[in-house]
Design a protein around this motif. Structure first.
Motif, mmCIF file in Angstrom:
data_model
loop_
_atom_site.group_PDB
_atom_site.id
_atom_site.type_symbol
_atom_site.label_atom_id
_atom_site.label_comp_id
_atom_site.label_asym_id
_atom_site.label_seq_id
_atom_site.Cartn_x
_atom_site.Cartn_y
_atom_site.Cartn_z
ATOM 1 N N LEU A 4 -12.418 31.762 60.499
ATOM 2 C CA LEU A 4 -11.501 30.783 59.947
ATOM 3 C C LEU A 4 -12.006 29.381 60.262
ATOM 4 N N THR A 5 -12.024 28.505 59.246
ATOM 5 C CA THR A 5 -12.387 27.103 59.455
ATOM 6 C C THR A 5 -11.218 26.218 59.067
ATOM 7 N N TRP A 6 -11.070 25.082 59.825
ATOM 8 C CA TRP A 6 -9.907 24.232 59.592
ATOM 9 C C TRP A 6 -10.173 22.839 60.153
ATOM 10 N N ASN A 7 -10.028 21.835 59.316
ATOM 11 C CA ASN A 7 -9.987 20.458 59.802
ATOM 12 C C ASN A 7 -8.556 20.208 60.280
ATOM 13 N N THR A 8 -8.382 20.020 61.581
ATOM 14 C CA THR A 8 -7.042 19.952 62.168
ATOM 15 C C THR A 8 -6.425 18.562 62.163
ATOM 16 N N GLN A 9 -7.221 17.508 61.811
ATOM 17 C CA GLN A 9 -6.745 16.127 61.903
ATOM 18 C C GLN A 9 -6.174 15.870 63.303
ATOM 19 N N GLN A 39 -12.391 21.376 63.197
ATOM 20 C CA GLN A 39 -12.947 20.031 63.160
ATOM 21 C C GLN A 39 -11.856 19.024 63.553
ATOM 22 N N GLU A 40 -12.297 17.851 63.983
ATOM 23 C CA GLU A 40 -11.414 16.774 64.445
ATOM 24 C C GLU A 40 -10.580 17.226 65.646
ATOM 25 N N ILE A 41 -11.263 17.570 66.707
ATOM 26 C CA ILE A 41 -10.622 17.866 67.986
ATOM 27 C C ILE A 41 -10.834 16.652 68.883
ATOM 28 N N ALA A 42 -9.757 16.166 69.509
ATOM 29 C CA ALA A 42 -9.784 14.890 70.214
ATOM 30 C C ALA A 42 -9.409 15.044 71.677
ATOM 31 N N SER A 43 -9.893 14.116 72.465
ATOM 32 C CA SER A 43 -9.527 14.035 73.879
ATOM 33 C C SER A 43 -9.378 12.572 74.266
ATOM 34 N N ASN A 44 -8.156 12.231 74.732
ATOM 35 C CA ASN A 44 -7.884 10.905 75.292
ATOM 36 C C ASN A 44 -8.001 9.788 74.259
ATOM 37 N N TRP A 45 -7.386 10.001 73.097
ATOM 38 C CA TRP A 45 -7.301 8.959 72.075
ATOM 39 C C TRP A 45 -5.820 8.675 71.814
ATOM 40 N N PRO A 46 -5.182 7.794 72.595
ATOM 41 C CA PRO A 46 -3.744 7.552 72.438
ATOM 42 C C PRO A 46 -3.343 7.120 71.031
ATOM 43 N N MET A 47 -4.202 6.364 70.349
ATOM 44 C CA MET A 47 -3.874 5.917 68.991
ATOM 45 C C MET A 47 -3.673 7.111 68.058
ATOM 46 N N LEU A 48 -4.435 8.187 68.288
ATOM 47 C CA LEU A 48 -4.338 9.381 67.445
ATOM 48 C C LEU A 48 -3.302 10.357 67.978
ATOM 49 N N GLN A 49 -3.371 10.602 69.267
ATOM 50 C CA GLN A 49 -2.625 11.706 69.855
ATOM 51 C C GLN A 49 -1.227 11.343 70.319
ATOM 52 N N GLY A 50 -0.949 10.048 70.403
ATOM 53 C CA GLY A 50 0.380 9.645 70.824
ATOM 54 C C GLY A 50 0.542 9.537 72.324
ATOM 55 N N GLU A 51 -0.404 10.038 73.076
ATOM 56 C CA GLU A 51 -0.363 9.925 74.527
ATOM 57 C C GLU A 51 -1.780 10.104 75.052
ATOM 58 N N ALA A 52 -2.048 9.574 76.255
ATOM 59 C CA ALA A 52 -3.393 9.605 76.820
ATOM 60 C C ALA A 52 -3.623 10.900 77.599
ATOM 61 N N GLY A 53 -4.894 11.202 77.803
ATOM 62 C CA GLY A 53 -5.259 12.274 78.719
ATOM 63 C C GLY A 53 -5.176 13.677 78.176
ATOM 64 N N ILE A 54 -4.922 13.835 76.882
ATOM 65 C CA ILE A 54 -4.810 15.183 76.320
ATOM 66 C C ILE A 54 -6.193 15.673 75.947
ATOM 67 N N GLY A 82 -11.921 3.119 81.648
ATOM 68 C CA GLY A 82 -13.082 3.902 82.046
ATOM 69 C C GLY A 82 -12.916 5.397 81.883
ATOM 70 N N GLN A 83 -11.828 5.834 81.229
ATOM 71 C CA GLN A 83 -11.601 7.258 81.018
ATOM 72 C C GLN A 83 -12.389 7.739 79.799
ATOM 73 N N PRO A 84 -13.034 8.894 79.885
ATOM 74 C CA PRO A 84 -13.845 9.369 78.752
ATOM 75 C C PRO A 84 -12.986 9.775 77.568
ATOM 76 N N GLN A 85 -13.520 9.512 76.383
ATOM 77 C CA GLN A 85 -12.892 9.902 75.133
ATOM 78 C C GLN A 85 -13.895 10.721 74.328
ATOM 79 N N HIS A 86 -13.431 11.821 73.730
ATOM 80 C CA HIS A 86 -14.293 12.686 72.940
ATOM 81 C C HIS A 86 -13.643 12.957 71.585
ATOM 82 N N PHE A 87 -14.493 13.146 70.573
ATOM 83 C CA PHE A 87 -14.010 13.496 69.244
ATOM 84 C C PHE A 87 -15.093 14.338 68.586
ATOM 85 N N GLY A 88 -14.740 15.540 68.118
ATOM 86 C CA GLY A 88 -15.777 16.387 67.534
ATOM 87 C C GLY A 88 -15.255 17.707 67.011
ATOM 88 N N ASN A 89 -16.107 18.721 67.098
ATOM 89 C CA ASN A 89 -15.855 20.033 66.498
ATOM 90 C C ASN A 89 -15.851 21.111 67.564
#
Length: 284
Positions: A4-9, A39-54, A82-89
């Motif tokens: 299964l493939t899915w762009n999750t936004q 696709q579009e899996i995020a870590s620590n992007w408050p603008m996208l995720q609504g909260e930090a550290g996820i 200084g907290q790392p942010q990731h965005f990818g697949n």
């Protein structure tokens, strides 16, 4: 076997709720998948995720016991604190993983538009009845046509390299060293959000064979549904990016896999992402 493939936004539904759990629950309801490509899996992007550290990759791994989860960051940066942010697949598999590779895709300058780096993650799994199977997932550039074309050409070249290694593997090195013999897969599968339509020239470019190579990518929908337009995977419910639904999430397969492809379907109902999940079934 089901993939299964899915762009999750970034796991954000059209209701604005960000929930990796909801993505995984819907994927499980859709299929008892063996491999999941997101696709579009995020870590620590408050603008996208609504909260930090996820850390969404870690959350998804926790939601999939018995699976190995491999995350490839197209973008890694740091916030003001200084907290790392990731965005990818991400690729999750319950089949034995034999090898993992992360490929940075071309990113030529294009000052006319906003853009970001793109990448492709490849996990070679031991597939029942098929043996080593390379599964690649990617998410190509949206705004820049020149960058997307360069990335499409790179995906074509990746298949050429993989086919070449399968036909002419390197000499095995000493066991226990990085040069030791590795599984070389004859079968290869590519999926993800390509940000182009089947009528786009880059869709044809992906499928062009490289010089001197008999192998090339084949659009799985066109193989299984000849003459039928691909079921739409984007803009079914949200028209902010265009007036009509389109298909831009595809599966491509190496020629060796074509006899094993049995079914491909799109879930056109869910709204827990702005894209629709696509499910492929294969037989030994």
């Amino acid at each position: 076997m089901q993939i299964l493939t899915w762009n999750t936004q970034w796991c954000c539904g059209l209701d604005g709720i960000v929930s990796p759990r909801r993505i995984i629950e819907h994927a499980r309801n859709m299929a008892d998948f063996d491999v999941l490509c997101l696709q579009e899996i995020a870590s620590n992007w408050p603008m996208l995720q609504g909260e930090a550290g996820i850390d969404q990759a870690a959350q998804i791994a926790a939601l999939l016991p018995g699976f190995q989860v491999f995350f490839g960051a197209a973008l890694q940066t740091w916030d003001a604190a200084g907290q790392p942010q990731h965005f990818g697949n991400l690729i999750a598999t319950r089949l034995p993983a034999l090898q993992v590779q992360h490929h940075a895709l071309p990113y030529p300058p294009d000052p006319a538009v906003e853009s970001m780096p793109r990448m492709c993650t490849c996990v070679t799994v031991d597939a029942p009845g098929l043996g080593p199977l390379r599964v690649l997932t990617t998410h190509l550039e949206y705004y820049s046509r020149s960058q997307r074309s360069a990335q499409a050409a790179a995906l074509r070249q990746l298949l050429a390299e993989y086919a070449g290694h399968a036909a002419r593997p390197p000499q095995p090195g000493e066991a226990g060293s990085p040069f030791q013999a590795r599984a070389q897969a004859r079968h290869t599968l590519l999926c993800g959000d390509f940000n182009l339509e089947a009528s786009d020239a880059d869709h044809a470019l992906i499928q062009q064979r490289c010089d001197g190579l008999d192998e090339g990518w084949h659009d799985v929908w066109q193989h299984l549904h000849p003459g039928q337009p691909h079921a739409p995977t984007f803009r079914l419910f949200d028209r902010r990016y265009g007036p009509l639904p389109v298909a831009c999430d595809f599966f491509f397969a190496s020629g060796s896999l074509l006899p094993h492809l049995t079914a491909l379907r799109v879930d056109g109902q869910t709204q827990v992402s702005d894209h629709q999940p696509v499910l492929l079934e294969l037989a030994p």
